[in-house]
Design a protein around this motif. Structure first.
Motif, short mmCIF file in Angstrom:
data_model
loop_
_atom_site.label_atom_id
_atom_site.label_comp_id
_atom_site.label_asym_id
_atom_site.label_seq_id
_atom_site.Cartn_x
_atom_site.Cartn_y
_atom_site.Cartn_z
N VAL A 139 0.84 -1.21 0.00
CA VAL A 139 0.00 0.00 0.00
C VAL A 139 0.87 1.25 0.00
CG1 VAL A 139 -0.19 0.10 2.54
CG2 VAL A 139 -2.01 1.10 1.14
N GLU A 140 0.29 2.33 -0.53
CA GLU A 140 0.96 3.63 -0.53
C GLU A 140 -0.12 4.70 -0.40
OE1 GLU A 140 1.26 1.51 -3.37
OE2 GLU A 140 -0.67 2.32 -3.97
N THR A 141 0.31 5.85 0.10
CA THR A 141 -0.64 6.97 0.15
C THR A 141 -0.51 7.80 -1.13
OG1 THR A 141 1.01 8.27 1.37
CG2 THR A 141 -0.69 7.19 2.67
N THR A 142 0.69 7.79 -1.71
CA THR A 142 0.94 8.57 -2.93
C THR A 142 0.10 8.07 -4.10
OG1 THR A 142 3.19 8.81 -2.15
CG2 THR A 142 2.79 9.33 -4.46
N TYR A 143 -0.51 8.98 -4.80
CA TYR A 143 -1.34 8.67 -5.97
C TYR A 143 -2.54 7.80 -5.65
CZ TYR A 143 2.44 10.56 -8.84
OH TYR A 143 3.39 11.36 -9.39
N ARG A 144 -2.84 7.63 -4.39
CA ARG A 144 -4.09 6.93 -4.11
C ARG A 144 -5.15 8.03 -4.01
NH1 ARG A 144 -5.08 1.38 -0.87
NH2 ARG A 144 -7.28 1.64 -0.47
N MET A 145 -5.52 8.56 -5.13
CA MET A 145 -6.33 9.77 -5.18
C MET A 145 -7.82 9.47 -5.26
SD MET A 145 -4.01 12.00 -4.83
CE MET A 145 -5.04 13.44 -4.98
N VAL A 146 -8.21 8.32 -4.75
CA VAL A 146 -9.64 7.98 -4.77
C VAL A 146 -10.04 7.36 -3.43
CG1 VAL A 146 -9.63 7.47 -7.25
CG2 VAL A 146 -9.24 5.63 -5.62
N GLU A 147 -11.30 7.49 -3.10
CA GLU A 147 -11.89 6.70 -2.01
C GLU A 147 -13.12 6.02 -2.62
OE1 GLU A 147 -10.60 6.20 0.81
OE2 GLU A 147 -9.19 7.87 1.08
N ALA A 148 -13.66 5.04 -1.92
CA ALA A 148 -14.90 4.44 -2.40
C ALA A 148 -16.01 5.47 -2.20
CB ALA A 148 -15.20 3.17 -1.63
N ILE A 149 -16.65 5.82 -3.28
CA ILE A 149 -17.65 6.88 -3.21
C ILE A 149 -18.83 6.49 -2.32
CG2 ILE A 149 -19.39 7.96 -4.71
CD1 ILE A 149 -16.97 8.34 -6.66
N TYR A 150 -19.10 5.18 -2.28
CA TYR A 150 -20.23 4.74 -1.43
C TYR A 150 -19.91 4.84 0.06
CZ TYR A 150 -17.58 0.47 -2.63
OH TYR A 150 -16.57 -0.44 -2.89
N HIS A 151 -18.69 5.19 0.40
CA HIS A 151 -18.37 5.42 1.82
C HIS A 151 -18.54 6.87 2.25
CE1 HIS A 151 -15.63 1.62 2.04
NE2 HIS A 151 -16.91 1.35 2.19
N PHE A 152 -18.77 7.75 1.30
CA PHE A 152 -18.94 9.16 1.66
C PHE A 152 -20.21 9.34 2.49
CE2 PHE A 152 -16.52 10.72 -2.36
CZ PHE A 152 -15.32 10.47 -1.72
N ASP A 153 -20.25 10.41 3.26
CA ASP A 153 -21.43 10.62 4.10
C ASP A 153 -22.56 11.33 3.34
OD1 ASP A 153 -20.49 13.18 3.92
OD2 ASP A 153 -20.50 13.61 6.07
N ILE A 154 -22.42 11.45 2.04
CA ILE A 154 -23.56 11.91 1.26
C ILE A 154 -23.73 10.98 0.07
CG2 ILE A 154 -23.50 14.39 1.82
CD1 ILE A 154 -22.04 14.73 -0.92
N ASP A 155 -24.95 10.94 -0.45
CA ASP A 155 -25.21 10.09 -1.60
C ASP A 155 -24.98 10.90 -2.87
OD1 ASP A 155 -26.11 8.41 -3.51
OD2 ASP A 155 -28.11 8.09 -2.66
N LEU A 156 -23.80 10.72 -3.44
CA LEU A 156 -23.43 11.51 -4.62
C LEU A 156 -24.37 11.28 -5.80
CD1 LEU A 156 -19.55 11.59 -5.16
CD2 LEU A 156 -21.05 13.43 -4.45
N SER A 157 -24.97 10.09 -5.85
CA SER A 157 -25.82 9.80 -7.01
C SER A 157 -27.04 10.72 -7.05
CB SER A 157 -26.25 8.34 -6.99
OG SER A 157 -27.13 8.13 -5.90
N LYS A 158 -27.35 11.31 -5.91
CA LYS A 158 -28.50 12.23 -5.87
C LYS A 158 -28.14 13.61 -6.42
CE LYS A 158 -31.58 10.00 -2.91
NZ LYS A 158 -30.99 9.25 -1.79
N ILE A 159 -26.85 13.87 -6.58
CA ILE A 159 -26.44 15.20 -7.07
C ILE A 159 -26.29 15.11 -8.59
CG2 ILE A 159 -24.74 17.06 -6.87
CD1 ILE A 159 -24.14 15.88 -4.06
N THR A 160 -27.33 15.56 -9.27
CA THR A 160 -27.38 15.32 -10.71
C THR A 160 -26.62 16.37 -11.51
OG1 THR A 160 -29.53 16.37 -10.63
CG2 THR A 160 -29.49 13.96 -10.76
N ASP A 161 -26.48 17.57 -10.98
CA ASP A 161 -25.70 18.56 -11.73
C ASP A 161 -24.24 18.10 -11.75
OD1 ASP A 161 -25.36 21.47 -12.80
OD2 ASP A 161 -23.78 21.19 -11.30
N PRO A 162 -23.68 17.89 -12.94
CA PRO A 162 -22.34 17.27 -12.98
C PRO A 162 -21.25 18.11 -12.31
CG PRO A 162 -23.03 17.99 -15.19
CD PRO A 162 -24.22 18.14 -14.30
N LEU A 163 -21.34 19.42 -12.41
CA LEU A 163 -20.28 20.25 -11.79
C LEU A 163 -20.38 20.18 -10.27
CD1 LEU A 163 -20.27 23.40 -14.12
CD2 LEU A 163 -18.95 21.28 -14.33
#
Ligand code: SF4
Ligand code: SF4
Lengths: 449, 388
Positions: A314-338
């Motif tokens: 494992v490394e912290t470098t370039y691990r520029m993602v997290e699992a989106i389903y772990h966020f405390d908001i439901d991103l799929s509900k945010i329909t405006d792409p920006l």
């Protein structure tokens, strides 16, 4: 002048995965592709990684020239010195980011000649039609570099995307401020779209953008899941390979090709795990690459670690993602792409905040190290301090000190050199330090036995 | 109001300059809370309005950096490292808190190091944006309101608009005094040396704004009264750079046979030549000044017009100063590892040269030993100016 200087002979790093071995040719093709795109008159933009605009430029079919990547390639081919010297001759301090120096030296030279400098690595870096700066807490060169490039290309417009994230503070929760951060980023991205529309004469296809944002979300999740597979003992893939497999993550996000790449990597890792096939046959020490960009000209050091029985699951470098389903908001509900992209950015950078708050004296960066140390059964930490980049290389010592205070003492090693400037690197020294570190790991291990 | 600096100008300056922080230490004993800050981008008005004393943390070129390296990488700009080293060595033990702005990577990336190593009761990071457009300004206002709320929490009371307006008035007055002081440098020879001015500005960073206004007023009177005591020298120099909080470098130029009569430095013209406009919501005027009026490489100014116009927008204030103060040559004095200024060197240099003023670019590491090594290059530059 330094034209005649031939690059030093360079050894190729041994990869563990088939996926990683495909990256070199992919990068070469991409860089060649930008030179060709220029000839075909396609709009080209100098771009930085991790700046939230991947899907936007893809949706508008703008060809990105990743300037950090090109400098990294020059570094890896051990052919950056002549560009660094050129920048120095222009009065840029050699203490500045060497990606930027390499790029500026290259640009100054290319613009002076009206063609690529002689024997430019992989065909050279194409002249852009626009430059997309950015930063705000990511790094100063992200907004100073392209501004400085305008000295050589005064006709090329720059757009600078403000891209902050909330700081980690004791006296307030980031949720108190996140709304105005998102609002600002959305405004900045809107400005970017207008800028691109103006300079390309194209219109944004918002539906296509939404599709690419969704594709990027799925790619994030897939990368996260794929990298988590590396927890296996023995680990099927190390950081050396990850320094290759980061390419689709940071240079191709929002493309089907990136998604497919990680699908294949995922399959390959699962297959290796099923066959108990590790990166090396006899895994003795599991290490984390706990910070710092790599010395691109010395990636074979990872093989050196391997030869000593050490792997980096494992490394912290370039691990520029997290699992989106772990966020405390439901991103799929945010329909405006920006807005969607802006929330993803803010949630990524604040991901470890809550966890850090629970451990007195901790900090998000430290907390992330602790989590990885436990999840990946880590015996020691290796970091790299590249002298020319303050963004990722300041705070490493302090993180280690803090880790010791709030968690436990764990063997650590900070290597010192640079990302591009090979004159900062001493192979014999580096390897002697690695040897000593391995001895420490061994001593700790035998005490525990 | 404490009457500490009353009646003495340059003598008070010497005292505060020599024992930097002595006044803050005294006030602390009297129960005043002192907030340390780095860089010219912390809106001191808000700190003053909250009833705290803003205190600028400075480094020391005479003190070798020894302690800082155990916590902070040596790739941080040497000025910030020196400031931190001084703090670790207990020079700023009177601080109740620290405020750090998003100025540059060296400052921004070390916020946590300061915060976790000094263990002060209060800390805050001001997340200033890079851009100057409308969205950036709106965002910055929100950031400053967060700072205001955070300080109120620490103070245990609200900070009223009226207090802010009053603090704005004070800090504007302070800046006006500095500009008045600069006027005395326009004469030939100047009425006050560059070394003296640097000392005054450094001393002023370490005392409450009301006292600074008074002290500056006294200095101006004193200098006017003493009249033209300075000798004629061969050249009039302007120094451009980041935070130069030690007189050593200016002194070196003046010892080499020139007067330093102008600058674009902190402390210096960069931070004293623009005021906060008083607005209905005082935060608005504060945001506008720090983001748009203070011209520093850390801020990204969007390109308007063509490239030449862009350079004019970014560096025009320098050429106006060259003209206004009758400058013969410019010394561009840049610290190693300083990204915001480092990337601007070729542009600033060619811009100023294109206007007919020679430029000497020097890179330094903020220490007495490295400054000393610059002597011959300065002498050669002055010779070149002399032969023109
Ligand atoms: S993050 Fe570091 S290496 Fe990358 S552009 Fe910024 S300063 Fe350079
Ligand atoms: S000198 Fe440069 S790097 Fe140092 S604090 Fe100032 S702007 Fe930042």
């Amino acid at each position: 002048m330094t034209e005649e200087k031939k690059p030093e002979e360079r050894k190729k790093r041994r990869t563990a995965t088939e996926a990683a071995s495909r990256i070199g040719p992919m990068v070469k093709a991409t860089i060649g592709g930008t030179v060709q795109a220029r000839e075909e008159g396609k709009p080209i933009a100098y771009s930085f990684i991790c700046c939230c605009y991947d899907e936007i430029i893809r949706a508008m079919d703008i060809v990105p020239v990743w300037t950090e990547n090109y400098a990294g390639v020059c570094g890896a081919k051990r052919d950056a010195q002549r560009f660094l010297e050129r920048a120095e001759a222009e009065n840029f301090s050699r203490s500045l980011c060497t990606y930027a120096l390499c790029g500026l030296g290259f640009d100054a030279w290319r613009e002076e000649l009206g063609e690529m400098p002689p024997e430019s690595p992989w065909g050279g870096q194409a002249r852009p039609d626009m430059m997309l700066g950015s930063g705000q807490m990511l790094c100063d060169p992200r907004n100073k570099w392209y501004q400085a490039s305008q000295r050589y290309m005064p006709d090329v417009p720059v757009y600078d995307v403000g891209l902050p994230w909330p700081p980690y503070e004791d006296d307030y929760d980031y949720r108190e401020v996140q709304d105005y951060y998102v609002k600002y980023i959305v405004e900045e991205l809107k400005g970017l779209v207008q800028f691109l529309e103006k300079h390309t004469g194209r219109k944004m296809d918002w539906d296509r953008l939404s599709e690419l944002v969704d594709l990027a979300d799925r790619t994030w999740n897939l990368i996260w899941e794929t990298y988590e597979l590396r927890k296996a003992v023995p680990t099927p893939m190390g950081t050396g390979d990850a320094m290759n497999t980061m390419v689709p993550m940071v240079f191709m996000m929002g493309t089907q090709e990136a998604y497919d790449f990680y699908k294949e990597l995922n399959d390959e890792l699962k297959h290796k795990i099923a066959n108990k096939e590790g990166e090396i046959p006899d895994e003795k020490y599991r290490l984390i690459w706990g910070g710092g960009l790599p010395a691109w000209f010395a990636l074979t050091d990872f093989n050196y670690f391997n030869n000593k029985g050490a792997v980096f699951p494992v490394e912290t470098t370039y691990r520029m993602v997290e699992a989106i389903y772990h966020f405390d908001i439901d991103l799929s509900k945010i329909t405006d792409p920006l807005e969607h992209v802006a929330w993803r950015w803010v949630k990524f950078w604040t991901y470890w905040y809550d966890k850090a708050k629970k451990r007195p004296g901790s900090h998000p960066d430290v907390e992330r190290l602790i989590q990885y140390i436990e999840d990946y059964k880590i015996d020691g930490i290796v970091m790299h301090e590249a002298f020319s980049c303050r963004s990722w290389h300041v705070g490493l010592i302090w993180q280690l000190n803090q880790l010791k205070k709030v968690y436990r003492d764990i063997p650590s090693l900070i290597l010192e050199s640079d990302i591009v400037d090979i004159s900062s690197y001493n192979e014999a020294d580096t390897r002697a330090r690695i040897d000593a570190f391995i001895d420490t790991l061994e001593a700790v291990k035998s005490r525990g036995r | 109001m404490p009457e500490e600096a009353t009646g003495e100008g340059l003598a008070a300056v010497d005292r505060y300059h020599q024992d930097y922080g002595s006044r803050a230490r005294e006030l602390k004993r009297q129960g005043k809370k002192i907030l340390g800050y780095l860089c010219a981008f912390v809106p001191v008005e808000i700190i003053t309005a909250a009833g705290f004393m803003p205190f600028r943390i400075k480094g020391d070129v005479n003190e070798p950096i020894t302690k800082a390296d155990t916590e902070m990488e040596t790739i941080v700009c040497p000025l910030v490292r020196s400031c931190f080293d001084m703090a670790l060595k207990g020079n700023y033990e009177f601080l109740d808190g620290i405020v750090i702005p998003h100025a540059c990577d060296s400052i921004c990336r070390t916020y946590d190091i300061w915060k976790y190593s000094l263990h002060l009761p209060y800390s805050h990071f001001i997340n200033m944006p890079h851009g100057t457009g409308k969205p950036s300004l709106d965002f910055y206002q929100a950031v400053l309101n967060t700072f205001r709320t955070s300080l109120s929490r620490f103070a245990g009371r609200e900070i009223s608009d009226q207090e802010l307006t009053q603090a704005i008035g004070l800090h504007n007055q302070n800046r006006a005094k500095v500009r008045e002081l600069y006027e005395l440098r326009k004469a030939s020879p100047p009425l006050i040396s560059g070394t003296e001015v640097a000392r005054v500005l450094i001393a002023a960073m370490s005392i409450p704004v009301e006292e600074s206004i008074k002290m500056l007023g006294d200095v101006i009177e004193e200098v006017k009264q003493r009249g033209g005591v300075l000798a004629q020298k061969s050249a009039r120099i302007m120094v451009v750079g980041a935070q130069v909080d030690s007189v050593a470098f200016i002194e070196l130029i003046e010892d080499s046979g020139a007067w330093v009569v102008a600058d674009d430095l902190c402390p210096g013209a960069r931070e004293f030549f623009s005021d906060v406009t008083v607005t209905a919501d005082p935060i608005e005027g504060i945001a506008e000044r720090y983001l748009r009026k203070v011209k520093c490489g850390r801020t990204y100014r969007e390109m308007k017009g063509n490239y030449e116009e862009y350079l004019e927008d970014r560096f025009g204030h320098m050429s106006r100063m060259i003209e206004g103060f009758n400058v013969d040559g410019v010394v561009l004095y840049i610290y190693k590892y300083c990204d915001p200024f480092g990337f601007e060197v070729p542009q600033i240099k060619s811009y100023i040269e294109s206007k007919g003023t020679p430029v000497l670019y020097l890179e330094d590491e903020y220490s007495m030993s490295t400054i000393g090594r610059l002597r011959t290059r300065i002498q050669a530059f002055l010779e070149l100016l002399g032969s023109k």
